[in-house]
Design an enzyme around this catalytic site. Structure first.
Site, PDB file in Angstrom:
ATOM      1  N   ASP A 155       0.815  -1.213   0.000  1.00  0.00           N
ATOM      2  CA  ASP A 155       0.000   0.000   0.000  1.00  0.00           C
ATOM      3  C   ASP A 155       0.850   1.264   0.000  1.00  0.00           C
ATOM      4  OD1 ASP A 155       0.924  -0.563   2.563  1.00  0.00           O
ATOM      5  OD2 ASP A 155      -1.053  -1.028   3.357  1.00  0.00           O
ATOM      6  N   ASP A 176      -7.648  -3.246  14.398  1.00  0.00           N
ATOM      7  CA  ASP A 176      -9.047  -3.473  13.994  1.00  0.00           C
ATOM      8  C   ASP A 176      -9.174  -4.612  12.979  1.00  0.00           C
ATOM      9  OD1 ASP A 176      -7.954  -2.379  11.719  1.00  0.00           O
ATOM     10  OD2 ASP A 176      -9.382  -0.728  11.545  1.00  0.00           O
ATOM     11  N   HIS A 208      -7.414  -4.966  10.124  1.00  0.00           N
ATOM     12  CA  HIS A 208      -7.125  -4.696   8.702  1.00  0.00           C
ATOM     13  C   HIS A 208      -5.825  -5.366   8.271  1.00  0.00           C
ATOM     14  CE1 HIS A 208      -4.902  -0.962  10.236  1.00  0.00           C
ATOM     15  NE2 HIS A 208      -3.989  -1.563   9.515  1.00  0.00           N
ATOM     16  N   GLU A 232      -9.675  -1.814   5.290  1.00  0.00           N
ATOM     17  CA  GLU A 232     -10.339  -1.550   6.563  1.00  0.00           C
ATOM     18  C   GLU A 232     -11.591  -2.427   6.683  1.00  0.00           C
ATOM     19  OE1 GLU A 232      -8.827   0.038   8.707  1.00  0.00           O
ATOM     20  OE2 GLU A 232      -8.031   1.970   8.050  1.00  0.00           O
TER      21      GLU A 232
HETATM   22  C1  F6R Z   1       1.299  -1.742   6.103  1.00  0.00           C
HETATM   23  C2  F6R Z   1       0.074  -2.515   6.238  1.00  0.00           C
HETATM   24  C3  F6R Z   1      -0.737  -2.504   7.483  1.00  0.00           C
HETATM   25  C4  F6R Z   1       0.078  -2.837   8.714  1.00  0.00           C
HETATM   26  C5  F6R Z   1      -0.808  -2.770   9.952  1.00  0.00           C
HETATM   27  C6  F6R Z   1      -0.029  -3.065  11.212  1.00  0.00           C
HETATM   28  O1  F6R Z   1       1.870  -1.957   4.807  1.00  0.00           O
HETATM   29  O2  F6R Z   1      -0.279  -3.136   5.312  1.00  0.00           O
HETATM   30  O3  F6R Z   1      -1.777  -3.455   7.346  1.00  0.00           O
HETATM   31  O4  F6R Z   1       0.633  -4.107   8.575  1.00  0.00           O
HETATM   32  O5  F6R Z   1      -1.355  -1.491  10.050  1.00  0.00           O
HETATM   33  O6  F6R Z   1       0.902  -2.038  11.433  1.00  0.00           O
HETATM   34  P1  F6R Z   1       2.082  -2.217  12.475  1.00  0.00           P
HETATM   35  O7  F6R Z   1       2.943  -3.309  11.959  1.00  0.00           O
HETATM   36  O8  F6R Z   1       2.828  -0.914  12.466  1.00  0.00           O
HETATM   37  O9  F6R Z   1       1.458  -2.547  13.777  1.00  0.00           O
END
Ligand code: F6R
Length: 259
Positions: free
Chosen positions: A66, A135, A137, A142
């Protein structure tokens, strides 16, 4: 069902996943990796950098999950910059082979389809690294995201924006929109490796691995994939009902079988 590996800490997780990536590259030097950003995959990238030595990664390519929309690629917190800093430079990957969705507003209408085409032309992702949001995702899909979704623009929830505010000077600097691989895109990768550490991820991990399939918990999409490995520390595993069974299975795994 996903294979769940409960490790002592994030460092052990990084070692385990880095070994799996290097063994993939040994058998397929032009492997296509799926990269996640955020804090979770950092131990994997660090372990890879420590192991890479003389291994030739010149044919490896990679696709990030992303990118923020409207944040210049040169901004230090754009995922283009993050991937360069945390993965491309330390591993010595060939920059032209590393792709991040294009978040430039001028071309945003076609950016999703362009990215899908690029993944397809590269032969698809062999191993996709995933983190998971509190959450549930994955990528920036989301709650409510379709299991069939492909790369497209999404609006970040307030919760994700506030989770990610730590990377910016103030919460209102976190972009409102992102472009993310869809759940359908992620499910096309040949091997999914989802990592999670800490108590704050325990509910999301339990729901993704053992809860009902639901677009309200996008991470539950991993249950639809034939080859998923979930690597978690004790805290992130603390709400898994079958934790003892996962430990038993892993402890009795044939030696020749990697993750
Ligand atoms: C980032 C992504 C997100 C993160 C998620 C967890 O490329 O795809 O899904 O993996 O927000 O973030 P962290 O690892 O910072 O807790």
């Amino acid at each position: 069902m996903a294979e769940v590996v409960i490790v002592e800490n994030s460092r052990a997780a990084g070692d385990l996943v880095a070994d799996a990536i290097l063994s993939l590259i040994a058998s397929k030097p032009d492997a296509v990796l799926g990269l996640a950003t955020g804090s979770t995959p950092l131990p994997v990238y660090e372990a890879l950098a420590a192991r890479v030595g003389d291994i030739d990664l010149g044919k490896v390519s990679a696709f990030a999950l992303d990118e923020y929309v409207g944040l210049p690629a040169s901004h230090p917190e754009s995922y283009t910059s993050v991937i360069n800093r945390e993965v491309v430079e330390p591993l010595g990957l060939v920059p032209e082979r590393i792709h991040v969705p294009n978040g430039a507003t001028e071309t945003i209408r076609s950016a999703g389809a362009d990215y899908e085409r690029a993944i397809h032309e590269a032969g698809g992702v062999d191993l996709q690294i995933l983190g998971i949001g509190s959450d549930g995702h994955i990528g920036f899909n989301e709650p409510g995201s379709s299991f069939a979704s492909l790369t497209r623009v999404k609006t970040l929830t307030e919760r994700t924006r506030s989770d990610n505010a730590r990377f910016f000077d103030s919460p209102d600097q976190v972009p409102m929109h992102c472009i993310t691989q869809g759940l359908g895109t992620i499910l096309r990768a040949r091997h999914l490796v989802l990592l999670a550490f800490g108590e704050g991820k325990a509910d999301a991990v339990a729901a993704a691995v053992e809860g009902p399939l639901s677009s309200m918990l996008p991470g539950s999409a991993i249950q639809l994939h034939p080859h998923t490995t979930v690597v978690v520390d004790e805290a992130a595993a603390s709400k898994l009902r079958l934790a003892d069974y996962y430990r038993y299975t892993f402890d009795n795994k044939p030696e020749w079988q990697g993750i």
